[in-house]
Design a protein around this motif. Structure first.
Motif, PDB file in Angstrom:
ATOM      1  N   UNK A  20       0.913  -1.303   0.037  1.00 30.46           N
ATOM      2  CA  UNK A  20      -0.001   0.085   0.098  1.00 30.46           C
ATOM      3  C   UNK A  20       0.898   1.231  -0.077  1.00 30.46           C
ATOM      4  N   UNK A  21       0.648   2.011  -1.025  1.00 33.25           N
ATOM      5  CA  UNK A  21       1.352   3.263  -0.948  1.00 33.25           C
ATOM      6  C   UNK A  21       0.611   4.400  -0.193  1.00 33.25           C
ATOM      7  N   UNK A  22       1.460   5.443  -0.013  1.00 32.19           N
ATOM      8  CA  UNK A  22       1.173   6.791   0.785  1.00 32.19           C
ATOM      9  C   UNK A  22       0.192   7.524   0.051  1.00 32.19           C
ATOM     10  N   UNK A  76      -3.494  20.809  19.475  1.00 32.11           N
ATOM     11  CA  UNK A  76      -2.465  19.809  19.522  1.00 32.11           C
ATOM     12  C   UNK A  76      -2.985  18.399  18.868  1.00 32.11           C
ATOM     13  N   UNK A  77      -2.458  17.821  18.143  1.00 35.34           N
ATOM     14  CA  UNK A  77      -2.848  16.530  17.363  1.00 35.34           C
ATOM     15  C   UNK A  77      -2.166  15.502  17.863  1.00 35.34           C
ATOM     16  N   UNK A  78      -2.513  14.235  18.334  1.00 36.12           N
ATOM     17  CA  UNK A  78      -2.078  13.063  18.568  1.00 36.12           C
ATOM     18  C   UNK A  78      -0.951  12.571  17.650  1.00 36.12           C
ATOM     19  N   UNK A  79      -1.084  13.078  16.299  1.00 36.60           N
ATOM     20  CA  UNK A  79      -0.320  12.353  15.069  1.00 36.60           C
ATOM     21  C   UNK A  79       0.943  13.143  15.173  1.00 36.60           C
ATOM     22  N   UNK A  80       1.814  12.237  14.781  1.00 39.18           N
ATOM     23  CA  UNK A  80       3.305  12.878  14.610  1.00 39.18           C
ATOM     24  C   UNK A  80       3.491  13.429  13.314  1.00 39.18           C
ATOM     25  N   UNK A  81       2.949  14.543  12.914  1.00 42.00           N
ATOM     26  CA  UNK A  81       3.005  14.960  11.782  1.00 42.00           C
ATOM     27  C   UNK A  81       4.444  15.301  11.342  1.00 42.00           C
ATOM     28  N   UNK A  82       5.205  15.903  12.221  1.00 44.23           N
ATOM     29  CA  UNK A  82       6.532  16.220  11.951  1.00 44.23           C
ATOM     30  C   UNK A  82       7.330  15.063  11.481  1.00 44.23           C
ATOM     31  N   UNK A  83       7.053  13.860  12.035  1.00 39.78           N
ATOM     32  CA  UNK A  83       7.914  12.758  11.977  1.00 39.78           C
ATOM     33  C   UNK A  83       7.597  11.751  10.891  1.00 39.78           C
ATOM     34  N   UNK A  84       6.346  11.694  10.606  1.00 38.78           N
ATOM     35  CA  UNK A  84       6.062  10.655   9.786  1.00 38.78           C
ATOM     36  C   UNK A  84       4.846  11.240   8.542  1.00 38.78           C
ATOM     37  N   UNK A  86       3.085   9.749   6.238  1.00 37.35           N
ATOM     38  CA  UNK A  86       1.562   9.108   6.456  1.00 37.35           C
ATOM     39  C   UNK A  86       0.618  10.286   6.960  1.00 37.35           C
ATOM     40  N   UNK A  87       1.290  10.828   8.319  1.00 36.60           N
ATOM     41  CA  UNK A  87       0.557  11.494   9.193  1.00 36.60           C
ATOM     42  C   UNK A  87       0.227  13.182   8.462  1.00 36.60           C
ATOM     43  N   UNK A  88       1.327  13.308   7.861  1.00 37.34           N
ATOM     44  CA  UNK A  88       1.277  14.677   6.993  1.00 37.34           C
ATOM     45  C   UNK A  88       0.031  14.597   6.031  1.00 37.34           C
ATOM     46  N   UNK A  89       0.038  13.428   5.236  1.00 37.01           N
ATOM     47  CA  UNK A  89      -0.781  13.186   4.222  1.00 37.01           C
ATOM     48  C   UNK A  89      -2.465  13.268   4.942  1.00 37.01           C
ATOM     49  N   UNK A  90      -2.607  12.567   5.937  1.00 33.22           N
ATOM     50  CA  UNK A  90      -3.791  12.477   6.688  1.00 33.22           C
ATOM     51  C   UNK A  90      -4.132  13.971   6.931  1.00 33.22           C
TER      52      UNK A  90
END
Length: 317
Positions: free
Chosen positions: A1-3, A268-276, A278-282
């Motif tokens: 599965x791609x991002x 604040x979001x519980x997702x690691x947007x800076x680190x991953x 996939x979470x930046x896409x979401x």
């Protein structure tokens, strides 16, 4: 599965550009109950309203309209009126008011279309489970907290849309949103008092893993009955008038298709947007999707497709 995330071409018309609509909810629960008793005595439910709210749209699971729906399903009262206008307000979170319009001409089906893939969000396993009693599991027993846990973790309910006219919406998340509103209204809160709380899910009662098992959800300390509207391995949402010190954003003055705005206001979001990535896409997609039930279904599907290593969803993902 791609991002890569496929965003169907008709999403713009369906979920991305909704206007802020809806009537504000300023009456107390007691005042609304009194008014309802005076104006609609024949439609008052004999069932606990926190049970009836999880059963009120069972006709949609069977591909029937509200007017053509039966009053019972295998002896269980269904299709009952949800008090305090919670169903109306829940609907206005995800779709426009007024006469509905067919938004996907070639999809007049009770099965939901996926924002993630553009395909129908149904598979043979869900159909088999529904045929083997999966629908009835969403209606029984008459324990509102257990019904909430079953809807929160249901793969069967996830396959259906909230409206044939708006197939990207989700019956599962419409029902959970409506239940959360009703629970707050019954406690005397107005819509304007409510906030979306976003946290990482509590897994202490699940052996360090989060599964799709309703009994696990029922026992989890991080799942507040009726207030929890989303529970995935990576993020949990609650709708509540008492967020405490948790990251929260107000829902607004009145019900409207405002998910993107509310998500963007979270401190604040519980997702690691800076680190991953996939979470930046979401995160980027959630800043565009206005329909609440469509957005919640998108999060559920996205986190399943990009599952964290070692997390067991219990559904083969």
């Amino acid at each position: 599965m791609t991002n890569a995330v496929l965003m169907p071409p008709l999403v713009e018309a369906v979920v991305l550009r909704g206007k802020s609509m809806g009537d504000s909810h300023h009456r107390t629960a007691a005042e609304a109950d009194t008014a309802r008793a005076e104006l609609e005595p024949e439609s008052r439910s004999q069932t606990d309203s926190m049970v009836a709210v999880y059963r009120h749209d069972v006709h949609k699971l069977r591909g029937r309209s509200h007017g053509a729906a039966a009053d019972t399903y295998h002896g269980v009262p269904v299709n009952e009126t949800v008090p305090l206008h919670a169903d109306r307000d829940g609907a206005q979170l995800s779709r426009p008011r007024g006469e509905p319009e067919q938004t996907v001409a070639n999809h007049a089906s009770p099965y939901r279309l996926s924002l993630l893939t553009g395909e129908t969000a149904v598979d043979t396993e869900r159909i088999r489970v529904a045929a083997d009693g999966g629908v009835q599991d969403l209606l029984t027993p008459a324990d509102p907290e257990r019904l909430h846990a079953r809807w929160l973790t249901s793969d069967v309910a996830a396959a259906f849309n909230e409206s044939l006219y708006y197939p990207y919406t989700s019956l599962q998340y419409h029902t959970l949103l409506t239940a959360a509103l009703l629970h707050s209204y019954r406690a005397g809160h107005a819509f304007a008092d409510l906030a979306l709380v976003a946290t990482a899910p509590d897994t202490t009662n699940a052996g360090g893993e989060l599964t799709r098992d309703p009994e696990t959800a029922l026992a989890a300390e991080g799942v507040e009955p009726h207030r929890a509207i989303l529970w995935t391995p990576d993020i949990a949402f609650h709708v509540t008038a008492t967020p405490g010190d948790r990251p929260a954003a107000g829902l607004g003055d009145q019900p409207a298709r405002s998910f993107a705005d509310t998500w963007s206001r979270l401190p604040d979001h519980p997702l690691d947007v800076d680190g991953e990535r996939r979470w930046r896409i979401l995160d980027a997609q959630l800043r565009r999707i206005r329909s609440w039930s469509a957005a919640l279904a998108f999060i559920d599907e996205f986190t399943a497709a990009h599952a964290s290593a070692g997390v067991d969803r219990g559904d083969g993902t």
